[in-house]
Design a protein around this motif. Structure first.
Motif, mmCIF file in Angstrom:
data_model
loop_
_atom_site.group_PDB
_atom_site.id
_atom_site.type_symbol
_atom_site.label_atom_id
_atom_site.label_comp_id
_atom_site.label_asym_id
_atom_site.label_seq_id
_atom_site.Cartn_x
_atom_site.Cartn_y
_atom_site.Cartn_z
ATOM 1 N N LEU A 273 36.261 10.759 60.656
ATOM 2 C CA LEU A 273 35.344 10.179 59.675
ATOM 3 C C LEU A 273 35.972 8.968 58.993
ATOM 4 N N GLU A 274 37.198 9.087 58.580
ATOM 5 C CA GLU A 274 37.884 7.985 57.906
ATOM 6 C C GLU A 274 37.981 6.767 58.814
ATOM 7 N N ARG A 275 38.255 6.985 60.070
ATOM 8 C CA ARG A 275 38.386 5.865 60.997
ATOM 9 C C ARG A 275 37.044 5.204 61.296
ATOM 10 N N LEU B 130 31.064 17.703 58.421
ATOM 11 C CA LEU B 130 31.920 17.824 57.230
ATOM 12 C C LEU B 130 32.143 19.288 56.865
ATOM 13 N N PRO B 131 33.323 19.691 56.423
ATOM 14 C CA PRO B 131 34.498 18.846 56.136
ATOM 15 C C PRO B 131 35.453 18.683 57.323
ATOM 16 N N ALA B 132 35.110 19.301 58.469
ATOM 17 C CA ALA B 132 36.023 19.244 59.619
ATOM 18 C C ALA B 132 36.266 17.814 60.080
ATOM 19 N N SER B 133 35.199 16.983 60.094
ATOM 20 C CA SER B 133 35.362 15.601 60.559
ATOM 21 C C SER B 133 36.260 14.796 59.631
ATOM 22 N N ASP B 134 36.300 15.179 58.371
ATOM 23 C CA ASP B 134 37.171 14.492 57.417
ATOM 24 C C ASP B 134 38.617 14.924 57.607
ATOM 25 N N SER B 135 38.817 16.210 57.811
ATOM 26 C CA SER B 135 40.183 16.731 57.942
ATOM 27 C C SER B 135 40.858 16.270 59.231
#
Length: 552
Positions: free
Chosen positions: A140-142, A131-136
């Motif tokens: 992460l959302e998937r 985070l926050p790269a995995s969110d952007s």
């Protein structure tokens, strides 16, 4: 391809990698653009990254992909690192066409629905580190969407034991549908995932709960998970993060249906938060949730120590806020049973705090009058608590020099909380003889009791017990007449200057004597009325006018 080392890459200050800029630049659009803008002629250049996702470990994985001609084994344990690196380094196209890292990780993510439960958890653990790269970059959302879909699908059943192990190759559902299933088994089937998701940090749990709520997931189960998560993880959280931890849990509970949240567990969170400086709005949410379920609370729950710096033993203001939240009720309707339970609970609480010599009269009165009059069938418990309170206030406390005794005016204000019509006969008689109470209250208690006896006589045809009680009340009335007159005259005669020069004080004394005479007339009138009732039969359809609440 000839390999040389002409590019130095400083990754977040952790480590410097020396690589071939042609090889790396072939797959990285970011570096290709950087090299194209560079006008330097030096054989070696250096690039510094301050925010490379995943740090040195992630850069090393990306370099292996480049040096292996655009090929690497993508697994649940490295897909989040590779995907974030591909996003950061702009590896969406390459000279070789199909060999770009971003497209390969995207293809693997699309197959996430075929992953095992444990593989999904491994990827989520990696995402929270990134985070926050995995969110952007969207991975992460998937992952959370896939997790939520599985929880929604299996909310009433649990996976086979093998699905919780790293070696599991599929996600299977238990098909046990025996109707004789025990409640314990049902509960375990609904909460099988609690332990597994303890690995998630607070950010991911917040995202997970919001997603489950949007999918209409069972709020009972969600509240249980949040309490379980709080209880299991709170002790491991650093002291600096405890406030934030509690605040997030409270905020997540607040978006759930209040009827699905355990009142007992809310009090446990309250106890934990007492020593923390949590946000004011967050504390208000917690108090509101507790207040809405105040009818489910116990006396022990309410006995919360007063805040530091306060002399009182218990936090009375907190209980008053609970009561306010309960009576407001939000959008729900308060049933008579709930209101009665809260009234009984408050009677117990008032009796518990009454001996506190530091409790201010205004707070005692606020507690006694907070519950509507119609919620109580009897005021005997309030009277006993008030009797105890007046006794304690009459003793000078070693803890506080504030209360050395209450004035008659202050006592009268307290007596406003008593509804004399809802006092039992014995309590009224006790009140009429209780010297701790102001004499006016004693007189009103006698009158109220006599009117109550009137009603009793109508319905019971002058039974011996009622006659005895009437005689007792009349004896008390005579004693009050005599004592009231003597005490008032002696009191004021001793305090007032009766010299001829002090006409104002003389007028005061005369006024007091007049009021004593009026009281004597009232008592004599009541005795005559009661005597007539004893001799004559009153029609059964006769109704006496209800007395107003004291001091109203």
């Amino acid at each position: 391809m000839e390999v040389c080392c002409d590019l130095g890459v400083d990754v977040n200050g952790e480590e410097t990698f020396v690589v071939d800029k042609k090889i790396i630049g072939l797959y990285s659009g970011k570096l290709s653009k950087l090299f194209g803008k560079s006008k330097g002629t030096a054989r070696s250049i250096k690039v510094v990254f301050h925010d490379f996702p995943g740090g040195a470990k992630c850069f090393e994985l990306m370099s292996k992909f480049c040096y292996n001609s655009g090929r690497i084994e993508i697994t649940p344990s490295n897909i989040s690192h590779l995907h974030c690196a591909a996003q950061f380094m702009e590896m969406k196209s390459s000279v070789s066409g199909t060999h770009n890292l971003f497209e390969q990780t995207e293809k693997s993510i699309e197959e996430m629905s075929y992953w095992s439960w444990s593989e999904l958890l491994i990827t989520l653990k990696q995402c929270q580190v990134l985070l926050p790269a995995s969110d952007s970059c969207g991975i992460l959302e998937r992952c959370l969407d896939s997790l939520v879909a599985r929880l929604a699908l299996t909310s009433d059943v649990s996976p086979c034991p093998s699905t919780s192990s790293p070696d599991s190759s599929g996600f299977r559902i238990s098909c046990d549908t025996k109707s004789t299933e025990s409640l314990k088994t049902v509960f375990s089937r609904a909460t099988w995932w609690f332990e597994d998701l303890l690995v998630l940090n607070l950010v991911l749990v917040e995202m997970l709960i919001k997603s489950l709520v949007s999918r209409k997931f069972d709020h009972h189960i969600l509240s249980r998970f949040l309490f379980y998560y709080h209880k299991s993880r709170f002790i491991t959280v650093s002291s600096n993060e405890k406030c934030k931890f509690v605040e997030v849990v409270i905020n997540m509970l607040y978006i759930l249906d209040p009827n699905c949240v355990s009142c007992k567990s809310l009090f446990e969170i309250l106890r934990v938060s007492l020593n923390l400086k949590i946000d004011k709005s967050c504390r208000s949410k917690l108090e509101s949730m507790i207040g809405l379920q105040l009818d489910q609370a116990s006396l022990d729950n309410l006995l919360v120590p007063s805040p530091y710096g306060m002399n009182c033993l218990y936090d009375v203001n907190l209980v008053l806020r609970f009561l306010k939240a309960f009576l407001l009720g939000g959008s729900r309707k308060i049933s008579p049973v709930q209101l009665s339970k809260v009234a009984s609970l408050m009677d117990l609480y008032i009796a518990e705090v009454a001996p506190d010599p530091c409790l201010k009269p205004s707070k005692f009165l606020a507690l006694a009058m907070a519950v509507p009059d119609f919620a109580r069938d009897s005021y005997d418990e309030i009277y006993r608590a008030m009797d105890m309170y007046l006794e304690c206030q009459g003793i000078e406390s070693s803890l506080s020099q504030v209360h050395s005794g209450l004035s008659d005016e202050e006592k009268m204000k307290l007596c406003c909380a008593l509804n004399l019509e809802k006092l039992s006969a014995e309590t009224c008689i006790h009140l009429s003889q209780n010297k701790k109470f102001p004499s006016k209250s004693a007189g009103q208690a006698l009158i109220s009791q006599q009117l109550k006896l009137k009603g009793l006589l109508h319905g019971t045809n002058n039974t011996k017990s009622n006659s005895d009680l009437l005689c007792r009340a009349q004896e008390v009335g005579k004693k009050i007449e005599k004592d009231e007159a003597e005490e008032q005259v002696v009191l004021y005669a001793g305090r007032l200057d009766l010299s001829d020069d002090n006409e104002d004080l003389r007028a005061n004394l005369q006024g007091m004597q007049w009021r004593v005479m009026e009281l004597e007339k009232i008592c004599r009138k009541m005795q005559v009325q009661m005597a007539k009732i004893m001799k004559s039969k009153v029609p059964s359809n006769h109704h006496t006018r209800n007395l107003p609440r004291l001091c109203s």
